[in-house]
Design an enzyme around this catalytic site. Structure first.
Site, PDB file in Angstrom:
ATOM      1  N   LYS A  81     -61.207 -23.389   7.993  1.00 60.64           N
ATOM      2  CA  LYS A  81     -62.310 -23.852   8.763  1.00 60.64           C
ATOM      3  C   LYS A  81     -63.007 -24.783   7.631  1.00 60.64           C
ATOM      4  O   LYS A  81     -62.985 -24.438   6.155  1.00 60.64           O
ATOM      5  CB  LYS A  81     -63.318 -22.723   8.780  1.00 60.64           C
ATOM      6  CG  LYS A  81     -64.727 -23.004   9.402  1.00 60.64           C
ATOM      7  CD  LYS A  81     -65.681 -21.920   9.689  1.00 60.64           C
ATOM      8  CE  LYS A  81     -67.014 -22.436  10.038  1.00 60.64           C
ATOM      9  NZ  LYS A  81     -68.079 -21.345  10.230  1.00 60.64           N
ATOM     10  N   SER A 156     -70.153 -20.746  14.644  1.00 64.43           N
ATOM     11  CA  SER A 156     -69.556 -21.946  14.079  1.00 64.43           C
ATOM     12  C   SER A 156     -68.081 -22.276  13.675  1.00 64.43           C
ATOM     13  O   SER A 156     -67.438 -23.260  13.755  1.00 64.43           O
ATOM     14  CB  SER A 156     -70.397 -22.584  12.999  1.00 64.43           C
ATOM     15  OG  SER A 156     -70.102 -21.487  11.870  1.00 64.43           O
ATOM     16  N   SER A 180     -71.258 -16.418  13.223  1.00 69.21           N
ATOM     17  CA  SER A 180     -70.087 -17.495  13.393  1.00 69.21           C
ATOM     18  C   SER A 180     -68.769 -17.125  13.316  1.00 69.21           C
ATOM     19  O   SER A 180     -67.848 -17.938  13.690  1.00 69.21           O
ATOM     20  CB  SER A 180     -70.471 -18.591  12.248  1.00 69.21           C
ATOM     21  OG  SER A 180     -71.744 -19.179  12.339  1.00 69.21           O
TER      22      SER A 180
END
Length: 474
Positions: A81, A156, A180
């Site tokens: 990520k 996220s 997230s």
């Protein structure tokens, strides 16, 4: 052969590497081929470095040939990520305002993966500065859900969840400051674990104790394996707990007999979709049948939202305190509104929010004197349209209004996981399993029990630019 490789677990890959009938080079070839097929539709990758991936895969293949692998993740492809630093790659965090210069160090979790021989070849999309529970923004555009590309994968860590769900990688990293990891796990039909604060070393940030490092996988055991690697010590984190040398795979199939488990469909927030709550029933029944004592509880955490709003706003305002007017103007409009709303917060208000946060932690610590685990829906709704911040601005003005079941446990620093437990109208739903501090092993055991009871042969299928759901075995 390529399609078969796309869906192997990390553990199965390592077993076949050790047996000599599969090479990390072959796996990366299949991974890149799958990525080329699905990412034009999903838009889940913001950086692709094939040369590095091929170099790492070749180095791993040589180690396996010589019988000197670095560990059970050696040669396994892992997506990173883009909220983490990777030496030689820029960290944009979804923002035009960040520099495109390459990082000069690895985030602790990335460093542990590099030491373990994992093959990283890409970074995954995130909303700007990870500020919301969906994945779209001005730098990378809209990331889409493999189960239905008209829907969001959540966020996220949405890019990471989408790649795992679509069969590109067995593992992807994520960060969780308000849900997230767990939100996209639920929306995308994968497993995601937010560890207790301090269990996984991390670099300090403005989110304080809210944010932790973790990952997503297609099965619980792979996440346990990943946690074994991520928890190894790093001297850069002075807040990490002493390394305990726990093997999170140990006892994974021991079951839940005798555990006292609480069930709350809403935590006092009147937002739950009845169909989602009903969809939790098979998972809860599986825990009962496995010997757990599951009881309905009236647990109301709705009073914690004010503390979350204050701390969340202040944290993101701190991120941009040195931005120019032009940089501020280029921000995601929702993020800019959040920051502007936080400009007038006083030190007294911020301190009061932290007092509320500590009181919530004490409340949950007392709660867990009676209950080993707590169950809730991970998200009280199913995935909604991609590219919007909320499915209903009147009912859910902000992103944290439609996901009030995840962020309370960032405030309390507790571990929590989302495990797939079924579908509502073809869209995945997840059961959230929460434990007291440092109870990751019990969470993994309960998650494994749910997984074994609720797993299907379902895979998202991306065909001609449209997502169609195959639900064999439901």
């Amino acid at each position: 052969m390529s399609d078969d490789l796309d869906w192997l677990s990390a553990r199965e890959l390592a077993r076949r590497f050790a047996g000599g009938d599969l090479s990390p080079v072959d796996v990366l070839d299949a991974t890149l081929a799958r990525l080329r097929t699905v990412d034009p539709v999903l838009n889940a990758v913001c950086l692709l470095d094939e040369p590095q991936g091929r170099r790492l895969a070749a180095e791993s293949a040589d180690r396996w040939r010589r019988g000197t692998p670095l560990g059970p993740l050696d040669g396994v492809p892992v997506a990173i990520k883009d909220t983490a630093q990777v030496t030689g790659w820029p960290m944009r965090i979804g923002s035009h305002a960040t520099a495109a210069a390459p990082s000069t160090q690895d985030t602790p979790g990335v460093a542990r993966l590099r030491e373990a021989g994992a093959v990283f070849f890409c970074k995954t999309t995130t909303p700007e500065f990870g500020w919301k529970g969906i994945t779209h923004g001005p730098l990378t555009g809209i990331t889409r859900n493999p189960w239905d590309i008209s829907r969001t994968p959540g966020g996220s860590s949405g890019g990471s969840a989408a790649l795992v769900a679509a069969g590109v990688v067995p593992l992807a990293t994520g960060g969780d400051g308000g849900g997230s990891i767990r939100i996209p796990a639920a929306f995308s039909g994968v497993f995601g674990l937010k560890p207790s604060y301090g269990v996984v070393p991390n670099l300090p940030g403005v989110m304080g104790t809210l944010a932790v490092y973790g990952g997503l996988s297609r099965d619980v055991a792979d996440s346990a394996l990943l946690l074994n690697v991520l928890t190894r010590p790093d001297p850069r984190d002075s807040f990490a707990i002493p390394h305990r040398g726990i093997d999170y795979l140990d006892g994974l199939d021991r079951g839940v007999a005798g555990l006292r488990i609480a069930w709350s469909p809403d935590l006092g927030f009147a937002v739950a979709d009845p169909a989602v709550v009903t969809g939790m029933r098979p998972a809860i029944d599986a825990l009962v049948e496995a010997g757990a004592d599951v009881q309905n509880v009236a647990l109301d955490l709705s009073g914690a939202q004010h503390a979350l709003e204050v701390i969340w706003g202040a944290s993101h305002a701190a991120l941009v305190r040195d931005f120019t007017g032009a940089q501020l103007a280029a921000l995601d409009p929702g993020l800019l509104r959040l920051i502007l709303a936080a400009q007038d917060l006083s030190a007294r208000e911020l301190q009061a929010a932290h007092v509320e946060m500590r009181a919530l932690s004490q409340q949950m610590q007392a709660f867990h004197q009676d209950y080993d685990l707590l169950l809730t829906p991970t998200v009280p709704i199913t995935a909604f349209a991609a590219g919007i911040d909320t499915p209903d601005a009147a009912r859910f003005p902000q992103w944290f209004d439609w996901t009030p079941l995840t962020w309370p446990f960032n405030l309390t620093r507790q571990p929590a996981a989302s495990v797939p437990c079924g579908f509502v109208e073809g869209l995945p739903i997840g059961l959230q399993i929460v434990g007291p501090m440092f109870a990751e092993q019990n969470i993994l055991r309960a998650s494994r029990c749910v997984e074994q009871a609720c797993a299907t042969a379902a895979r998202p299928s991306l065909v001609d630019g449209a997502a169609r759901t195959s639900l064999q075995g439901r």
